[in-house]
Write a protein that holds these residues in place. Structure first.
Motif, PDB file in Angstrom:
ATOM      1  N   GLN A   1      34.947  41.921  53.524  1.00  0.00           N
ATOM      2  CA  GLN A   1      34.181  40.983  52.686  1.00  0.00           C
ATOM      3  C   GLN A   1      35.118  40.072  51.913  1.00  0.00           C
ATOM      4  OE1 GLN A   1      32.254  44.117  50.703  1.00  0.00           O
ATOM      5  NE2 GLN A   1      30.254  43.745  51.678  1.00  0.00           N
ATOM      6  N   VAL A   2      34.704  38.809  51.766  1.00  0.00           N
ATOM      7  CA  VAL A   2      35.535  37.838  51.051  1.00  0.00           C
ATOM      8  C   VAL A   2      35.354  38.066  49.556  1.00  0.00           C
ATOM      9  CG1 VAL A   2      35.968  35.384  50.658  1.00  0.00           C
ATOM     10  CG2 VAL A   2      35.314  36.177  52.930  1.00  0.00           C
ATOM     11  N   VAL A   3      36.468  38.218  48.835  1.00  0.00           N
ATOM     12  CA  VAL A   3      36.347  38.567  47.416  1.00  0.00           C
ATOM     13  C   VAL A   3      36.837  37.446  46.490  1.00  0.00           C
ATOM     14  CG1 VAL A   3      36.465  41.055  47.815  1.00  0.00           C
ATOM     15  CG2 VAL A   3      38.575  39.759  47.406  1.00  0.00           C
ATOM     16  N   ASN A   4      37.514  36.462  47.013  1.00  0.00           N
ATOM     17  CA  ASN A   4      37.964  35.417  46.063  1.00  0.00           C
ATOM     18  C   ASN A   4      36.833  34.429  45.833  1.00  0.00           C
ATOM     19  OD1 ASN A   4      38.519  34.658  48.704  1.00  0.00           O
ATOM     20  ND2 ASN A   4      39.996  33.090  48.061  1.00  0.00           N
TER      21      ASN A   4
ATOM     22  N   ILE B   1      47.588  38.763  56.428  1.00  0.00           N
ATOM     23  CA  ILE B   1      48.600  39.757  56.018  1.00  0.00           C
ATOM     24  C   ILE B   1      47.992  40.697  54.959  1.00  0.00           C
ATOM     25  CG2 ILE B   1      50.721  38.430  56.449  1.00  0.00           C
ATOM     26  CD1 ILE B   1      50.571  37.729  53.398  1.00  0.00           C
ATOM     27  N   PRO B   2      48.453  41.916  54.895  1.00  0.00           N
ATOM     28  CA  PRO B   2      47.948  42.817  53.846  1.00  0.00           C
ATOM     29  C   PRO B   2      48.688  42.523  52.530  1.00  0.00           C
ATOM     30  CG  PRO B   2      49.427  43.985  55.341  1.00  0.00           C
ATOM     31  CD  PRO B   2      49.380  42.581  55.817  1.00  0.00           C
ATOM     32  N   VAL B   3      47.955  42.558  51.399  1.00  0.00           N
ATOM     33  CA  VAL B   3      48.608  42.337  50.094  1.00  0.00           C
ATOM     34  C   VAL B   3      48.065  43.359  49.091  1.00  0.00           C
ATOM     35  CG1 VAL B   3      49.181  39.871  50.166  1.00  0.00           C
ATOM     36  CG2 VAL B   3      46.866  40.549  49.588  1.00  0.00           C
ATOM     37  N   SER B   4      48.860  43.681  48.071  1.00  0.00           N
ATOM     38  CA  SER B   4      48.306  44.512  46.994  1.00  0.00           C
ATOM     39  C   SER B   4      48.474  43.750  45.688  1.00  0.00           C
ATOM     40  CB  SER B   4      48.980  45.881  46.942  1.00  0.00           C
ATOM     41  OG  SER B   4      50.365  45.745  47.122  1.00  0.00           O
ATOM     42  N   THR B   5      47.391  43.710  44.921  1.00  0.00           N
ATOM     43  CA  THR B   5      47.396  42.917  43.681  1.00  0.00           C
ATOM     44  C   THR B   5      48.210  43.647  42.608  1.00  0.00           C
ATOM     45  OG1 THR B   5      45.389  44.002  42.975  1.00  0.00           O
ATOM     46  CG2 THR B   5      45.123  41.917  44.144  1.00  0.00           C
ATOM     47  N   LYS B   6      48.412  42.961  41.462  1.00  0.00           N
ATOM     48  CA  LYS B   6      49.232  43.534  40.390  1.00  0.00           C
ATOM     49  C   LYS B   6      48.618  44.847  39.881  1.00  0.00           C
ATOM     50  CE  LYS B   6      52.084  41.967  36.646  1.00  0.00           C
ATOM     51  NZ  LYS B   6      52.279  41.006  35.588  1.00  0.00           N
TER      52      LYS B   6
ATOM     53  N   LYS C   1      45.188  46.891  43.797  1.00  0.00           N
ATOM     54  CA  LYS C   1      44.114  46.820  44.800  1.00  0.00           C
ATOM     55  C   LYS C   1      44.709  46.428  46.151  1.00  0.00           C
ATOM     56  CE  LYS C   1      40.317  45.262  42.085  1.00  0.00           C
ATOM     57  NZ  LYS C   1      39.822  44.004  41.628  1.00  0.00           N
ATOM     58  N   GLN C   2      44.247  47.151  47.236  1.00  0.00           N
ATOM     59  CA  GLN C   2      44.704  46.810  48.594  1.00  0.00           C
ATOM     60  C   GLN C   2      43.772  45.776  49.207  1.00  0.00           C
ATOM     61  OE1 GLN C   2      47.135  47.328  50.845  1.00  0.00           O
ATOM     62  NE2 GLN C   2      48.273  48.147  49.110  1.00  0.00           N
ATOM     63  N   LEU C   3      44.273  44.583  49.489  1.00  0.00           N
ATOM     64  CA  LEU C   3      43.435  43.506  50.043  1.00  0.00           C
ATOM     65  C   LEU C   3      44.122  42.889  51.265  1.00  0.00           C
ATOM     66  CD1 LEU C   3      42.529  41.733  46.686  1.00  0.00           C
ATOM     67  CD2 LEU C   3      40.985  43.148  48.043  1.00  0.00           C
ATOM     68  N   TYR C   4      43.393  41.992  51.912  1.00  0.00           N
ATOM     69  CA  TYR C   4      43.968  41.240  53.060  1.00  0.00           C
ATOM     70  C   TYR C   4      43.838  39.757  52.748  1.00  0.00           C
ATOM     71  CZ  TYR C   4      43.805  45.613  55.579  1.00  0.00           C
ATOM     72  OH  TYR C   4      43.998  46.896  55.948  1.00  0.00           O
ATOM     73  N   LEU C   5      44.942  39.058  52.930  1.00  0.00           N
ATOM     74  CA  LEU C   5      44.904  37.608  52.718  1.00  0.00           C
ATOM     75  C   LEU C   5      44.850  36.924  54.084  1.00  0.00           C
ATOM     76  CD1 LEU C   5      45.214  35.070  50.858  1.00  0.00           C
ATOM     77  CD2 LEU C   5      47.684  35.297  51.206  1.00  0.00           C
ATOM     78  N   GLN C   6      43.719  36.253  54.323  1.00  0.00           N
ATOM     79  CA  GLN C   6      43.590  35.520  55.589  1.00  0.00           C
ATOM     80  C   GLN C   6      43.701  34.032  55.289  1.00  0.00           C
ATOM     81  OE1 GLN C   6      39.801  35.845  57.669  1.00  0.00           O
ATOM     82  NE2 GLN C   6      40.821  35.418  59.622  1.00  0.00           N
ATOM     83  N   LEU C   7      44.740  33.401  55.857  1.00  0.00           N
ATOM     84  CA  LEU C   7      44.933  31.961  55.615  1.00  0.00           C
ATOM     85  C   LEU C   7      44.462  31.198  56.838  1.00  0.00           C
ATOM     86  CD1 LEU C   7      48.483  32.188  54.055  1.00  0.00           C
ATOM     87  CD2 LEU C   7      46.339  31.801  52.867  1.00  0.00           C
TER      88      LEU C   7
ATOM     89  N   ASN D   1      38.450  42.371  51.221  1.00  0.00           N
ATOM     90  CA  ASN D   1      38.697  43.793  50.976  1.00  0.00           C
ATOM     91  C   ASN D   1      38.776  44.498  52.320  1.00  0.00           C
ATOM     92  OD1 ASN D   1      36.114  44.155  51.920  1.00  0.00           O
ATOM     93  ND2 ASN D   1      35.190  44.292  49.882  1.00  0.00           N
ATOM     94  N   LYS D   2      38.975  45.841  52.291  1.00  0.00           N
ATOM     95  CA  LYS D   2      39.223  46.510  53.580  1.00  0.00           C
ATOM     96  C   LYS D   2      37.987  46.521  54.487  1.00  0.00           C
ATOM     97  CE  LYS D   2      38.933  51.363  51.931  1.00  0.00           C
ATOM     98  NZ  LYS D   2      38.246  51.086  50.680  1.00  0.00           N
TER      99      LYS D   2
END
Ligand code: ADP
Length: 431
Positions: A100-103, A145-150, A153-159, A96-97
């Motif tokens: 914190q890891v949310v998955n 990268i920044p992503v927004s869910t369906k 929600k504004q989240l960040y995907l860190q790979l 989240n912004k």
């Protein structure tokens, strides 16, 4: 500084430069090889990250995913965890912004407590692949990268992808390259020494040749100069005498001066020949015709000395050569033929055309050359003892000049014994 020190100094100088050149080459090779390996190893990982990014963004944007960490892990669909969807090596952390890891799947990953939770997250470093080191032991490449869910929600995907094995491989290869470059540099000390020895060899030879030349020149110059000096002294002492009465001394001075002049001209020709300074100016002319002209005074001279001087000319074609140098060559050979023959000896000059080459053969039945001297007569200043004993004038430079002239025309000059006595010179020049 003596010559040996000078040569040694040059040898070490060359060796030093060779060594520097080798070292630069090895270091450059090492750096290029290592950077190429590094680039290709990480390129593969980075491609994996980029592919994973495409797949996961699709999933997050289009599917209703449930990241709620309160639900037990067994109740969850694997899709919700994102785990495994970007390839087996890619670890996805959805933040989240606040970072914190949310998955749920990643948080419950066995390795989360050990190192994933130490992975830094920086909102300023988006869309770029950056290296991350955890606890100074684990190495990752990371793409955020920044992503927004369906559901908006504004989240960040860190790979993340683990690069430990690539790092280990790289350090192993670096060690090998570093070690072998060091070894090659040490070996190149030996190679530089051998190379410098090889490059110095012709310089050394030229040096000694030059020194020998200077020694011979001074020796050859000293004799006529001493004779001239002594003669002039005797002329000065008896200055009251008439010139006519001094004619013998004057003749001696004249002879020695002519000898000196010839010597200086010959030395100049040879000195220039070494540096290729004397140009060859080619002309098309008949060799037979030139031989006829040059031999005229020799035929008369031979007659007066009771020798026979015969021409057997049979070269129907013209030659493309430097006329004045070929003239000089003929004079040297004819001079020698007359000088080293006795009354009743014969001299024959032959010309032939064979295999597109003109051959000129000058044979005589004179004093001949010993087996020992036959290989030395083309050396500068070499005169055989039996030639010196005859007391005929000579500098020992004629045949060196002859040999240079023939070589400059792409030809060959050879000498052999005449039967039953005498000498044969054979010159071959391409037309
Ligand atoms: P030089 O001025 O002494 O003649 P060259 O270089 O012409 O010098 O010849 C070198 C030596 O080769 C001579 O001193 C002589 O010993 C030998 N030589 C040359 N031509 C002949 C010849 N036709 N017969 C015998 N010896 C010769």
């Amino acid at each position: 500084m003596n010559e040996n020190k000078l040569i040694l100094k040059q040898l070490f100088k060359n060796m030093f430069y060779n060594l520097i050149a080798f070292t630069i080459l090895f270091v450059a090779f090492g750096v290029i090889a290592l950077s190429q390996v590094r680039v290709s190893l990480y390129l593969k990982l980075d491609d994996e990250l980029k592919n994973a990014q495409k797949m996961m963004v699709n999933l997050i944007v289009n599917e209703n995913l449930n990241f709620d960490s309160h639900v037990g892990i067994d109740d969850r669909k694997r899709k919700d965890n994102l785990i495994g969807f970007g390839g087996p090596r890619v670890i996805p952390l959805l933040r989240n912004k606040d970072g914190q890891v949310v998955n749920f799947g990643s948080v419950n990953n066995t390795y989360f407590e050990q190192y994933l939770k130490y992975i830094t997250f920086n909102q300023g470093q988006l869309f770029r692949i950056i290296p991350i080191t955890v606890q100074n032991r684990y190495y990752f490449r990371s793409l955020t990268i920044p992503v927004s869910t369906k559901d908006g929600k504004q989240l960040y995907l860190q790979l993340l992808i683990n690069a430990d094995s690539e790092r280990a491989l790289l350090s192993h290869i670096s060690f090998i390259i570093f070690f072998s470059s060091g070894l090659f540099i040490v070996l190149s000390i030996l190679a530089s020494y051998l190379l410098s020895q090889k490059t110095m060899s012709p310089i050394r030879k030229a040096w000694y040749k030059q020194a020998e030349f200077v020694e011979n020149v001074s020796h050859e110059l000293r004799t006529p100069l001493t004779i001239i000096q002594n003669s002039l002294e005797s002329l000065m002492i008896s200055s009251k005498k008439k010139i006519m009465d001094q004619s013998e001394t004057l003749a001696l001075v004249y002879d020695e001066t002519s000898r000196l002049s010839k010597l200086v001209t010959d030395m100049l020709t040879l000195a220039r020949s070494g540096g290729m300074m004397t140009e060859i100016t080619k002309d098309v002319f008949s060799l037979d015709h030139l031989i006829k002209i040059v031999s005229e005074p020799y035929i008369e001279l031979a007659e007066s000395q009771q020798k026979s001087f015969q021409l057997d000319l049979n070269c129907p074609t013209n030659i493309d050569a430097d006329k004045s140098r070929i003239h000089q060559l003929l004079v040297i050979l004819f001079d020698n033929a007359l000088k080293y023959t006795n009354p009743h000896d014969s001299i024959t000059i032959q010309s032939r055309l064979k295999d597109n080459k003109i051959s000129l053969i000058v044979s005589d039945t004179g004093i001949g050359i010993s087996d020992e001297a036959i290989n030395k007569i083309f050396d500068r200043f070499y005169r055989e003892d039996r030639a010196r004993a005859l007391n005929r004038s000579g500098t020992g430079l004629g045949l060196s000049i002859a040999s240079w002239i023939v070589q400059r025309h792409g030809g060959t000059i050879k000498v052999r014994h005449n039967e039953p006595k005498g000498t044969i010179f054979t010159i071959k020049i391409p037309i």
